[in-house]
Design an enzyme around this catalytic site. Sequence first.
Site, PDB file in Angstrom:
ATOM      1  N   TYR A  35       6.190 -56.225 -35.621  1.00 41.37           N
ATOM      2  CA  TYR A  35       6.607 -56.263 -34.210  1.00 41.37           C
ATOM      3  C   TYR A  35       5.909 -55.144 -33.427  1.00 41.37           C
ATOM      4  CZ  TYR A  35       9.986 -55.557 -30.315  1.00 41.37           C
ATOM      5  OH  TYR A  35      10.606 -55.372 -29.096  1.00 41.37           O
TER       6      TYR A  35
ATOM      7  N   LYS B  42       2.985 -55.569 -30.533  1.00 40.43           N
ATOM      8  CA  LYS B  42       3.172 -55.012 -29.184  1.00 40.43           C
ATOM      9  C   LYS B  42       2.114 -53.948 -28.898  1.00 40.43           C
ATOM     10  CE  LYS B  42       7.371 -56.715 -27.743  1.00 40.43           C
ATOM     11  NZ  LYS B  42       7.730 -57.200 -26.417  1.00 40.43           N
TER      12      LYS B  42
ATOM     13  N   ASN C  80      16.174 -49.150 -26.477  1.00 37.96           N
ATOM     14  CA  ASN C  80      17.504 -49.690 -26.812  1.00 37.96           C
ATOM     15  C   ASN C  80      18.430 -49.858 -25.609  1.00 37.96           C
ATOM     16  OD1 ASN C  80      16.324 -48.259 -29.352  1.00 37.96           O
ATOM     17  ND2 ASN C  80      17.848 -49.661 -30.158  1.00 37.96           N
TER      18      ASN C  80
ATOM     19  N   VAL D 214      22.238 -53.875 -33.208  1.00 37.07           N
ATOM     20  CA  VAL D 214      23.429 -53.142 -33.665  1.00 37.07           C
ATOM     21  C   VAL D 214      24.647 -53.299 -32.762  1.00 37.07           C
ATOM     22  CG1 VAL D 214      22.801 -50.869 -32.672  1.00 37.07           C
ATOM     23  CG2 VAL D 214      24.199 -50.994 -34.739  1.00 37.07           C
TER      24      VAL D 214
ATOM     25  N   PHE E   1      28.383 -54.355 -34.193  1.00 36.24           N
ATOM     26  CA  PHE E   1      29.579 -53.497 -34.139  1.00 36.24           C
ATOM     27  C   PHE E   1      30.642 -54.123 -33.227  1.00 36.24           C
ATOM     28  CE2 PHE E   1      27.327 -49.226 -35.390  1.00 36.24           C
ATOM     29  CZ  PHE E   1      27.097 -49.741 -36.651  1.00 36.24           C
TER      30      PHE E   1
ATOM     31  N   VAL F 101      23.472 -49.084 -42.060  1.00 36.44           N
ATOM     32  CA  VAL F 101      22.228 -49.271 -42.804  1.00 36.44           C
ATOM     33  C   VAL F 101      21.660 -47.895 -43.158  1.00 36.44           C
ATOM     34  CG1 VAL F 101      19.874 -50.168 -42.658  1.00 36.44           C
ATOM     35  CG2 VAL F 101      21.784 -51.478 -41.682  1.00 36.44           C
ATOM     36  N   ASP F 102      21.308 -47.745 -44.424  1.00 36.57           N
ATOM     37  CA  ASP F 102      20.763 -46.478 -44.914  1.00 36.57           C
ATOM     38  C   ASP F 102      21.630 -45.296 -44.459  1.00 36.57           C
ATOM     39  OD1 ASP F 102      18.781 -47.869 -46.276  1.00 36.57           O
ATOM     40  OD2 ASP F 102      17.432 -47.834 -44.544  1.00 36.57           O
TER      41      ASP F 102
ATOM     42  N   ARG G 220      19.093 -43.182 -32.421  1.00 38.03           N
ATOM     43  CA  ARG G 220      18.529 -43.936 -31.301  1.00 38.03           C
ATOM     44  C   ARG G 220      19.032 -43.332 -29.998  1.00 38.03           C
ATOM     45  NH1 ARG G 220      16.294 -45.834 -35.191  1.00 38.03           N
ATOM     46  NH2 ARG G 220      15.922 -48.035 -35.677  1.00 38.03           N
TER      47      ARG G 220
HETATM   48  P1  NAD Z   1      15.931 -61.591 -25.846  1.00 38.49           P
HETATM   49  O1  NAD Z   1      15.647 -62.163 -27.177  1.00 38.49           O
HETATM   50  O2  NAD Z   1      17.340 -61.572 -25.379  1.00 38.49           O
HETATM   51  O3  NAD Z   1      15.030 -62.293 -24.727  1.00 38.49           O
HETATM   52  C1  NAD Z   1      13.798 -62.911 -24.978  1.00 38.49           C
HETATM   53  C2  NAD Z   1      13.835 -64.272 -24.320  1.00 38.49           C
HETATM   54  O4  NAD Z   1      12.575 -64.923 -24.493  1.00 38.49           O
HETATM   55  C3  NAD Z   1      14.911 -65.178 -24.925  1.00 38.49           C
HETATM   56  O5  NAD Z   1      15.814 -65.637 -23.950  1.00 38.49           O
HETATM   57  C4  NAD Z   1      14.100 -66.334 -25.501  1.00 38.49           C
HETATM   58  O6  NAD Z   1      14.765 -67.597 -25.425  1.00 38.49           O
HETATM   59  C5  NAD Z   1      12.853 -66.295 -24.643  1.00 38.49           C
HETATM   60  N1  NAD Z   1      11.760 -67.006 -25.281  1.00 38.49           N
HETATM   61  C6  NAD Z   1      11.331 -66.871 -26.562  1.00 38.49           C
HETATM   62  N2  NAD Z   1      10.342 -67.725 -26.806  1.00 38.49           N
HETATM   63  C7  NAD Z   1      10.135 -68.434 -25.668  1.00 38.49           C
HETATM   64  C8  NAD Z   1       9.255 -69.475 -25.308  1.00 38.49           C
HETATM   65  N3  NAD Z   1       8.376 -69.970 -26.202  1.00 38.49           N
HETATM   66  N4  NAD Z   1       9.313 -69.983 -24.070  1.00 38.49           N
HETATM   67  C9  NAD Z   1      10.210 -69.493 -23.171  1.00 38.49           C
HETATM   68  N5  NAD Z   1      11.086 -68.495 -23.446  1.00 38.49           N
HETATM   69  C10 NAD Z   1      11.042 -67.969 -24.695  1.00 38.49           C
HETATM   70  O7  NAD Z   1      15.357 -60.098 -25.860  1.00 38.49           O
HETATM   71  P2  NAD Z   1      15.546 -58.934 -24.786  1.00 38.49           P
HETATM   72  O8  NAD Z   1      16.332 -57.862 -25.420  1.00 38.49           O
HETATM   73  O9  NAD Z   1      15.969 -59.478 -23.497  1.00 38.49           O
HETATM   74  O10 NAD Z   1      14.038 -58.407 -24.699  1.00 38.49           O
HETATM   75  C11 NAD Z   1      13.146 -58.816 -23.677  1.00 38.49           C
HETATM   76  C12 NAD Z   1      11.803 -58.098 -23.882  1.00 38.49           C
HETATM   77  O11 NAD Z   1      11.990 -56.685 -23.897  1.00 38.49           O
HETATM   78  C13 NAD Z   1      11.096 -58.441 -25.188  1.00 38.49           C
HETATM   79  O12 NAD Z   1       9.705 -58.433 -24.975  1.00 38.49           O
HETATM   80  C14 NAD Z   1      11.476 -57.294 -26.106  1.00 38.49           C
HETATM   81  O13 NAD Z   1      10.513 -57.113 -27.115  1.00 38.49           O
HETATM   82  C15 NAD Z   1      11.497 -56.149 -25.130  1.00 38.49           C
HETATM   83  N6  NAD Z   1      12.377 -55.044 -25.555  1.00 38.49           N
HETATM   84  C16 NAD Z   1      13.723 -55.147 -25.444  1.00 38.49           C
HETATM   85  C17 NAD Z   1      14.512 -54.053 -25.822  1.00 38.49           C
HETATM   86  C18 NAD Z   1      15.999 -54.025 -25.653  1.00 38.49           C
HETATM   87  O14 NAD Z   1      16.585 -52.937 -25.714  1.00 38.49           O
HETATM   88  N7  NAD Z   1      16.666 -55.128 -25.403  1.00 38.49           N
HETATM   89  C19 NAD Z   1      13.937 -52.915 -26.338  1.00 38.49           C
HETATM   90  C20 NAD Z   1      12.554 -52.884 -26.476  1.00 38.49           C
HETATM   91  C21 NAD Z   1      11.787 -53.940 -26.074  1.00 38.49           C
HETATM   92  C1  UGA Z   2      15.177 -52.726 -31.728  1.00 36.25           C
HETATM   93  C2  UGA Z   2      14.326 -53.985 -31.704  1.00 36.25           C
HETATM   94  O1  UGA Z   2      13.159 -53.828 -32.431  1.00 36.25           O
HETATM   95  C3  UGA Z   2      13.934 -54.344 -30.320  1.00 36.25           C
HETATM   96  O2  UGA Z   2      14.975 -54.950 -29.644  1.00 36.25           O
HETATM   97  C4  UGA Z   2      13.480 -53.230 -29.472  1.00 36.25           C
HETATM   98  O3  UGA Z   2      12.122 -53.371 -29.218  1.00 36.25           O
HETATM   99  C5  UGA Z   2      13.732 -51.857 -30.016  1.00 36.25           C
HETATM  100  O4  UGA Z   2      14.938 -51.805 -30.747  1.00 36.25           O
HETATM  101  C6  UGA Z   2      13.816 -50.849 -28.900  1.00 36.25           C
HETATM  102  O5  UGA Z   2      14.835 -50.744 -28.232  1.00 36.25           O
HETATM  103  O6  UGA Z   2      12.834 -50.228 -28.622  1.00 36.25           O
HETATM  104  P1  UGA Z   2      16.206 -51.087 -33.463  1.00 36.25           P
HETATM  105  O7  UGA Z   2      16.278 -49.866 -32.639  1.00 36.25           O
HETATM  106  O8  UGA Z   2      16.047 -50.860 -34.918  1.00 36.25           O
HETATM  107  O9  UGA Z   2      15.050 -52.067 -32.975  1.00 36.25           O
HETATM  108  O10 UGA Z   2      17.531 -51.906 -33.101  1.00 36.25           O
HETATM  109  P2  UGA Z   2      18.860 -52.390 -33.819  1.00 36.25           P
HETATM  110  O11 UGA Z   2      18.636 -53.646 -34.556  1.00 36.25           O
HETATM  111  O12 UGA Z   2      19.869 -52.414 -32.737  1.00 36.25           O
HETATM  112  O13 UGA Z   2      19.192 -51.251 -34.884  1.00 36.25           O
HETATM  113  C7  UGA Z   2      19.459 -49.928 -34.521  1.00 36.25           C
HETATM  114  C8  UGA Z   2      19.833 -49.160 -35.783  1.00 36.25           C
HETATM  115  O14 UGA Z   2      21.119 -49.601 -36.244  1.00 36.25           O
HETATM  116  C9  UGA Z   2      18.889 -49.375 -36.948  1.00 36.25           C
HETATM  117  O15 UGA Z   2      18.758 -48.160 -37.615  1.00 36.25           O
HETATM  118  C10 UGA Z   2      19.610 -50.372 -37.844  1.00 36.25           C
HETATM  119  O16 UGA Z   2      19.253 -50.261 -39.196  1.00 36.25           O
HETATM  120  C11 UGA Z   2      21.049 -49.952 -37.616  1.00 36.25           C
HETATM  121  N1  UGA Z   2      22.075 -50.999 -37.846  1.00 36.25           N
HETATM  122  C12 UGA Z   2      21.950 -52.229 -37.268  1.00 36.25           C
HETATM  123  C13 UGA Z   2      23.214 -50.688 -38.591  1.00 36.25           C
HETATM  124  O17 UGA Z   2      23.334 -49.571 -39.150  1.00 36.25           O
HETATM  125  N2  UGA Z   2      24.193 -51.622 -38.732  1.00 36.25           N
HETATM  126  C14 UGA Z   2      24.109 -52.857 -38.165  1.00 36.25           C
HETATM  127  O18 UGA Z   2      25.058 -53.667 -38.321  1.00 36.25           O
HETATM  128  C15 UGA Z   2      22.957 -53.172 -37.405  1.00 36.25           C
END
Ligand code: NAD
Ligand code: UGA
Length: 335
Positions: free
Chosen positions: A148, A152, A177, A197, A201, A214-215, A221
């Site tokens: 991932y 990116k 996050n 996460v 939770f 996990v771990d 974060r």
């Molecule tokens: P999300 O999974 O909720 O949203 C992604 C959306 O893209 C989904 O609604 C999905 O249906 C849509 N999608 C996937 N494939 C598609 C396709 N082929 N055609 C049309 N739509 C499609 O994720 P999010 O948390 O809203 O994240 C949005 C963006 O921000 C992503 O690029 C993610 O990597 C990035 N991002 C999010 C977080 C976060 O904290 N949520 C952190 C870091 C990066």
């Molecule tokens: C996420 C995803 O990769 C993306 O949504 C995003 O790009 C990125 O964060 C970001 O915000 O930049 P991560 O931070 O690992 O990655 O997100 P979570 O899946 O929410 O996990 C956070 C932490 O909680 C990790 O250490 C994971 O191992 C831990 N975890 C998760 C637990 O301890 N218990 C759980 O039930 C779930």
Amino acid sequence: MKLVMLGAGGFIGSNLAEYLIDRGEHDVVGVDVSAEKLTGISGGNFRFIEADITKAPDLTDDLISQADVVVDLVAYANPSIYVEAPLEVVRLNFFENLRIAETCMRHGKRLIQYSTSEVYGKNPRRQKFIEDESDLILGPVVKQRWIYAASKQLLERMLHGHGLRGDLEYTILRPFNFVGPRFDYLVEAGTRGGPRVFAHFMSALLTGGPMYLVDRGTQRRCFTHIADANEAFTVLLESPGAANEVFNVGNPDTDTSIRDLAILMQKIYEDLTGKSTHNELVEISGEEFYGVGYEDTNRVPPDISKLEGLGWKPRFGLERTFRDAIQYNLGQDHE
Ligand code: NAD
Ligand code: UGA
């Protein structure tokens, strides 16, 4: 401005759509494969088209040609998918996103690209993550979790290269996050893998199931309130200084371990509901929870001085961020 928001039906997209409808300043066309999270989110300046962008290149071409700015949120964004389906992650998060960027170039349109804090990877020196200075250090190939961040990162490097050549005007956001309403999906008690996460939770609080650490839950974060994230978007949309630049969008003051987050969420849930929590905190290895190929990382707080320089500052602390997200879930019909 006319915006096309690809991935508008996701967590960030649905919150951004709601926020932009309230502001009413821009016309927004949202595209997603699913409209589920957009239920009840509508307004005169927002139009939704249900489509899979990988199967509708003519539609995306047409929409981009009519827009001023393209906002790309489409991606697989859950670590369990990186472990289970790494090739699909590259296809969508790199190749499809690059195709969107190329369409923007063809039509001379500005691109706002959501990347990730994960591009920073590991941080052995434990210094703050700074956009234009920090090294990006990823784990071994056999730990496919890094696919991932690699996808990116390569996308960011392509956008930068095209920017240098004068082909493209872009802005890259690196979210740290984000948390808020409509975050992923709730799961049954004891589920492993799946959503991120907060959703795990929250599900545990609603079902009384275990909270998996996990771990041992020692990894850290920084979480960002979605309202702060929405404001960061408009600052970047409207700032000429955002052209061809990368920005951290995060809150350095919310730095917490995942174990402490579990305890905080229990406390907030008890305050809001008046009920006691009885969730067992269960330590589990990353491989048991996500599968072989998972590797975790400690993240450090983001340096946000670049975005602060454009006038943005996060307003919501850790407790308020999770209180608002938990409150939203309690208001839904889960009980
Ligand atoms: P999300 O999974 O909720 O949203 C992604 C959306 O893209 C989904 O609604 C999905 O249906 C849509 N999608 C996937 N494939 C598609 C396709 N082929 N055609 C049309 N739509 C499609 O994720 P999010 O948390 O809203 O994240 C949005 C963006 O921000 C992503 O690029 C993610 O990597 C990035 N991002 C999010 C977080 C976060 O904290 N949520 C952190 C870091 C990066
Ligand atoms: C996420 C995803 O990769 C993306 O949504 C995003 O790009 C990125 O964060 C970001 O915000 O930049 P991560 O931070 O690992 O990655 O997100 P979570 O899946 O929410 O996990 C956070 C932490 O909680 C990790 O250490 C994971 O191992 C831990 N975890 C998760 C637990 O301890 N218990 C759980 O039930 C779930």
